[in-house]
Design a protein around this motif. Structure first.
Motif, PDB file in Angstrom:
ATOM      1  N   TYR A   1      65.486  99.599  -5.923  1.00 54.72           N
ATOM      2  CA  TYR A   1      65.194  99.557  -4.501  1.00 54.72           C
ATOM      3  C   TYR A   1      63.733  99.877  -4.268  1.00 54.72           C
ATOM      4  N   PHE A   2      63.236  99.377  -3.130  1.00 57.82           N
ATOM      5  CA  PHE A   2      61.837  99.577  -2.760  1.00 57.82           C
ATOM      6  C   PHE A   2      61.614 101.024  -2.359  1.00 57.82           C
ATOM      7  N   GLY A   3      60.541 101.620  -2.838  1.00 54.83           N
ATOM      8  CA  GLY A   3      60.213 102.994  -2.496  1.00 54.83           C
ATOM      9  C   GLY A   3      59.663 103.741  -3.691  1.00 54.83           C
ATOM     10  N   SER A   4      59.481 105.038  -3.522  1.00 54.87           N
ATOM     11  CA  SER A   4      58.900 105.854  -4.595  1.00 54.87           C
ATOM     12  C   SER A   4      59.769 107.041  -4.973  1.00 54.87           C
ATOM     13  N   ILE A   5      60.852 107.259  -4.261  1.00 54.61           N
ATOM     14  CA  ILE A   5      61.716 108.418  -4.514  1.00 54.61           C
ATOM     15  C   ILE A   5      62.988 107.959  -5.203  1.00 54.61           C
ATOM     16  N   GLY A   6      63.356 108.641  -6.288  1.00 57.20           N
ATOM     17  CA  GLY A   6      64.572 108.317  -7.010  1.00 57.20           C
ATOM     18  C   GLY A   6      64.305 107.558  -8.293  1.00 57.20           C
ATOM     19  N   SER A   7      65.254 107.665  -9.222  1.00 54.49           N
ATOM     20  CA  SER A   7      65.065 107.052 -10.537  1.00 54.49           C
ATOM     21  C   SER A   7      65.110 105.531 -10.483  1.00 54.49           C
ATOM     22  N   ASN A   8      65.767 104.955  -9.483  1.00 59.29           N
ATOM     23  CA  ASN A   8      65.882 103.501  -9.398  1.00 59.29           C
ATOM     24  C   ASN A   8      64.861 102.874  -8.443  1.00 59.29           C
ATOM     25  N   SER A   9      63.929 103.660  -7.962  1.00 57.61           N
ATOM     26  CA  SER A   9      62.877 103.101  -7.117  1.00 57.61           C
ATOM     27  C   SER A   9      61.859 102.384  -7.995  1.00 57.61           C
ATOM     28  N   ILE A  10      61.120 101.441  -7.401  1.00 52.07           N
ATOM     29  CA  ILE A  10      60.185 100.637  -8.201  1.00 52.07           C
ATOM     30  C   ILE A  10      58.768 101.199  -8.198  1.00 52.07           C
ATOM     31  N   GLY A  11      58.555 102.313  -7.481  1.00 55.07           N
ATOM     32  CA  GLY A  11      57.224 102.928  -7.496  1.00 55.07           C
ATOM     33  C   GLY A  11      56.221 102.282  -6.568  1.00 55.07           C
ATOM     34  N   ILE A  12      56.695 101.475  -5.622  1.00 49.93           N
ATOM     35  CA  ILE A  12      55.839 100.894  -4.588  1.00 49.93           C
ATOM     36  C   ILE A  12      56.377 101.334  -3.244  1.00 49.93           C
ATOM     37  N   ASP A  13      55.487 101.787  -2.342  1.00 51.03           N
ATOM     38  CA  ASP A  13      55.957 102.300  -1.062  1.00 51.03           C
ATOM     39  C   ASP A  13      54.964 101.943   0.040  1.00 51.03           C
ATOM     40  N   THR A  14      55.440 102.055   1.278  1.00 56.31           N
ATOM     41  CA  THR A  14      54.561 101.856   2.428  1.00 56.31           C
ATOM     42  C   THR A  14      53.950 103.185   2.832  1.00 56.31           C
ATOM     43  N   SER A  15      52.823 103.133   3.511  1.00 53.67           N
ATOM     44  CA  SER A  15      52.132 104.346   3.936  1.00 53.67           C
ATOM     45  C   SER A  15      52.893 105.032   5.066  1.00 53.67           C
ATOM     46  N   ASN A  16      52.931 106.368   5.009  1.00 51.99           N
ATOM     47  CA  ASN A  16      53.554 107.156   6.079  1.00 51.99           C
ATOM     48  C   ASN A  16      52.610 107.344   7.263  1.00 51.99           C
ATOM     49  N   ASP A  17      51.354 107.001   7.077  1.00 50.64           N
ATOM     50  CA  ASP A  17      50.348 107.151   8.121  1.00 50.64           C
ATOM     51  C   ASP A  17      50.447 105.976   9.087  1.00 50.64           C
ATOM     52  N   TYR A  18      50.824 106.258  10.332  1.00 53.52           N
ATOM     53  CA  TYR A  18      51.019 105.190  11.309  1.00 53.52           C
ATOM     54  C   TYR A  18      49.740 104.380  11.517  1.00 53.52           C
ATOM     55  N   SER A  19      48.616 105.052  11.406  1.00 49.80           N
ATOM     56  CA  SER A  19      47.337 104.362  11.642  1.00 49.80           C
ATOM     57  C   SER A  19      47.034 103.341  10.553  1.00 49.80           C
TER      58      SER A  19
END
Length: 682
Positions: free
Chosen positions: A522-540
């Motif tokens: 799954y898309f993201g950076s948290i968890g063993s099955n994440s792919i290590g790509i994520d979106t920025s948490n900064d709204y700006s």
């Protein structure tokens, strides 16, 4: 800043400019031009305001067009199917396995993600063959030697022998040199030399040498001699005892040419008319075929006698849907029928006449073919996989087949001691670089849009009027307008929606029709099955992407390529927009979002949200207001307002000058009366 009420010239004296030449104030002494200009201040302000509003809309259109261009750049770079190396929706670009052949002329391969790295050895014992029916020679050529069965060239068959030609009823004979010929090519050279020395034959006929090597199993393999007609006059090789005008008897003494006796020399090709090959073909021709259990009648209307061999080939292909093809081999001079499918399951037969008259028989006779049948054959290969010392024998119906994740394409046979080595290796750098480069370009686009959305508007800077520009330098004008353009797309609804959709494409889970995840990753950076790509948490940042864990990303590409493909490229056939979005892979979603905003690749004017809003004018009405509110509609409506206000100001100007003219007239009359009274009193 210059007076904003003077950007539209009014009718004044010659020194004041304008469209009308007026000489004013002679009787009153008033500066009428200046007074009229002041009186038009309100009108001029309305015109200037309308022009300023139109300028703001035009700047907004330019800003939109700039963003559309950058969106299209991203689209053409990564979502253009013709750009195969960068096409993010191609499963092949996620394949981290490559296959290299030691001899691609005999066997090549492609490895999928399930292939095991290592060296594969493939020995090709036999190629798969289609069901093929080959007719006899229909051109003026004859096979002299063959390799199967073995036959050798004998010079004695040719040296000192005669070859007689009939040209339009006159017969001419050449005698070959009584010398030892090294091979058939040497014979052909001597024939052409003798023809060249005879003025009756020179330029009318020639001979060619053809050598065919299709493999020892092919009976057509061998050396041929072909005679070519160089004129429209009918030419034949003859072998008779008829005397010519000189009382000489002409007889060809070369027994190897006996199959060509008394046949017209025809340079058969795809362009040859069927009627030139035989009789009874100037009608509707019917040829009955049966292939792979299907019977078909090939119909070719030749009642006008113009159909060619090429037309016959096309008729066969069309009638069978390409399952059977016909071709004429220029080298062997033979017509060939064969199935497209290969292997022992393929079969082909020429069937006899039914109730179709004799056209089929006439055609077969002209093509030197007969009612017969043929069957295809299978490929036989031995494959030794990595880590194994023994091979496995496979029988395949096609020369293209897949075994254990490796797709083979064989084109030639090998020997047991010289197999072809297929080296399969794993390399994730290509797909890693592809996705990394996409992220960089995507972030640049997102950053550009986010900057425009968050840019503040400085209301102290409005578009300049013509009067204001007249008192400024070019540099000052440019700097001023750059400030005035800031914030032109601030909080734009269409761009806000575009960014929200793009962010959702990454953050929304990819599921199947039952709501289950299509991938173990799954898309993201948290968890063993994440792919290590994520979106920025900064709204700006507008949802920019970043590779937060490159090791995790590389591991996913190396060990879970199939799941990466599913996560990014899964397609949905749902007609419900929400369901289609949820069931589509991430890059498939991005492609759909881009298409819905700027249109598919190769289109300029389309219904894409951004493109339509920026470029499409719907309103062409006289009064305006009937369009869909696109920027071109707004520009058009504003221009109508400018025209109306300008006309109104011109009317007011004319009215004011008329009033002052009346005053001048009255003053002139008063002055005249005063002058007369003064004269009487004096």
């Amino acid at each position: 800043m210059a007076d904003s009420t003077s950007s539209m010239p009014v009718g004044t004296t010659g020194a004041g400019g304008g469209n009308v030449l007026r000489i004013t104030g002679l009787n009153t002494g008033l500066d009428i031009d200046a007074m009229v200009k002041k009186m038009l201040t309100a009108d001029q302000t309305k015109v200037d305001n309308a022009k300023q509003q139109q300028q703001l809309i035009q700047w907004k259109q330019e800003a939109y067009q700039s963003i559309i261009k950058d969106v299209k750049d991203l689209q053409s770079a990564y979502f253009d199917v013709t750009n195969s190396s960068n096409y993010l929706l191609s499963s092949g670009n996620y394949n981290n396995m490559t296959a290299t052949s030691s001899d691609a002329t005999l066997a090549s391969a492609k490895a999928s993600t399930t292939a095991v790295p290592g060296t594969y050895k493939i020995q090709v014992n036999k190629l798969a063959q289609s069901a093929t029916i080959t007719g006899g020679t229909i051109s003026s050529q004859v096979q002299v030697t063959s390799k199967n069965p073995e036959s050798s060239f004998n010079s004695s068959d040719w040296q000192g022998k005669d070859i007689s030609f009939d040209i339009g009823g006159s017969k001419y004979t050449i005698t070959l040199d009584d010398t030892t010929f090294s091979d058939l090519n040497d014979v052909v050279s001597n024939i052409n030399k003798k023809i060249g020395l005879d003025s009756n034959l020179n330029g009318k006929v020639s001979a060619s040498f053809i050598s065919i090597n299709n493999g020892d199993s092919d009976v057509s393999t061998g050396d041929y001699i072909k005679f070519n007609s160089l004129t429209s006059t009918n030419i034949k090789i003859v072998n008779d005892t008829t005397e010519d005008s000189n009382g000489e008897i002409h007889k060809t003494s070369v027994s190897k040419l006996s199959s060509l006796y008394n046949k017209s020399i025809i340079n058969t090709s795809l362009n040859t008319k069927l009627t030139d090959l035989g009789t009874g073909l100037d009608e509707n021709i019917v040829l009955n075929l049966k292939y792979n259990g299907t019977s078909k009648s090939i119909n070719l209307n030749n009642t006008n006698g113009t159909a060619t061999v090429s037309d016959l080939v096309a008729a066969i292909k069309n009638a069978t849907g390409g399952a059977v093809t016909g071709k004429f081999d220029d080298m062997t001079g033979k017509f060939i029928l064969q199935t497209t499918a290969t292997g022992s399951i393929s079969n082909l037969s020429i069937e006899g006449e039914s109730d179709n008259g004799t056209s089929g028989t006439n055609l077969l006779n002209s093509l030197n073919m007969s009612v017969t049948s043929a069957q295809g054959s299978d490929a036989v290969v031995n494959i030794t996989q990595p880590g194994s010392s023994t091979s496995t024998t496979l029988t395949e119906s096609s020369n293209n087949f897949t075994v254990n994740g490796v797709s083979y394409s064989i084109t030639g046979t090998t020997t047991a001691d010289s197999p072809v080595n297929i080296s399969v290796t794993q390399d994730t750098s290509k797909v890693h670089d592809l996705i990394t480069n996409f992220i960089d370009k995507y972030n640049n686009l997102v950053g550009e849009i986010q900057d425009k959305l968050s840019e503040k508007k400085d209301y102290d800077y409005s578009p300049l009027t013509d009067s204001q520009k007249s008192s400024m330098s070019d540099t000052d004008i440019t700097n001023w307008e750059n400030k005035a353009k800031e914030g032109i797309l601030s909080n734009d609804d269409n761009l806000e929606q575009l960014l929200n959709d793009l962010t959702s494409a990454f953050t929304t889970p990819v599921v199947d029709s039952s709501g289950k995840s299509v991938s173990t990753l799954y898309f993201g950076s948290i968890g063993s099955n994440s792919i290590g790509i994520d979106t920025s948490n900064d709204y700006s940042q507008g949802g920019k992407l970043s590779i937060t864990d490159d090791q995790k990303f590389t591991d996913a590409l190396t060990n879970h390529a199939d799941d990466i493909m599913k996560l990014f490229t899964t397609t949905s056939d749902s007609t419900d927009p929400a369901a289609k979005f949820n069931q589509s892979g991430i890059f498939q979603r991005i492609n759909d979002i881009v298409n819905s905003n700027v249109g598919i690749i190769g289109t300029t004017l389309n219904s894409g949200t951004l493109t339509k809003y920026a470029n499409l004018q719907d309103d062409y009405s006289v009064s305006g207001g009937s369009g869909t509110g696109t920027l071109p509609d707004q520009i058009y409506t504003q221009q109508l307002l400018i025209n109306t206000l300008t006309d109104r100001m011109n009317d007011d100007q004319t009215k004011y000058y008329n009033q002052f003219t009346q005053l001048e007239t009255a003053m002139e009359q008063l002055n005249a009366q005063q002058s007369t009274l003064s004269m009487y009193l004096s």
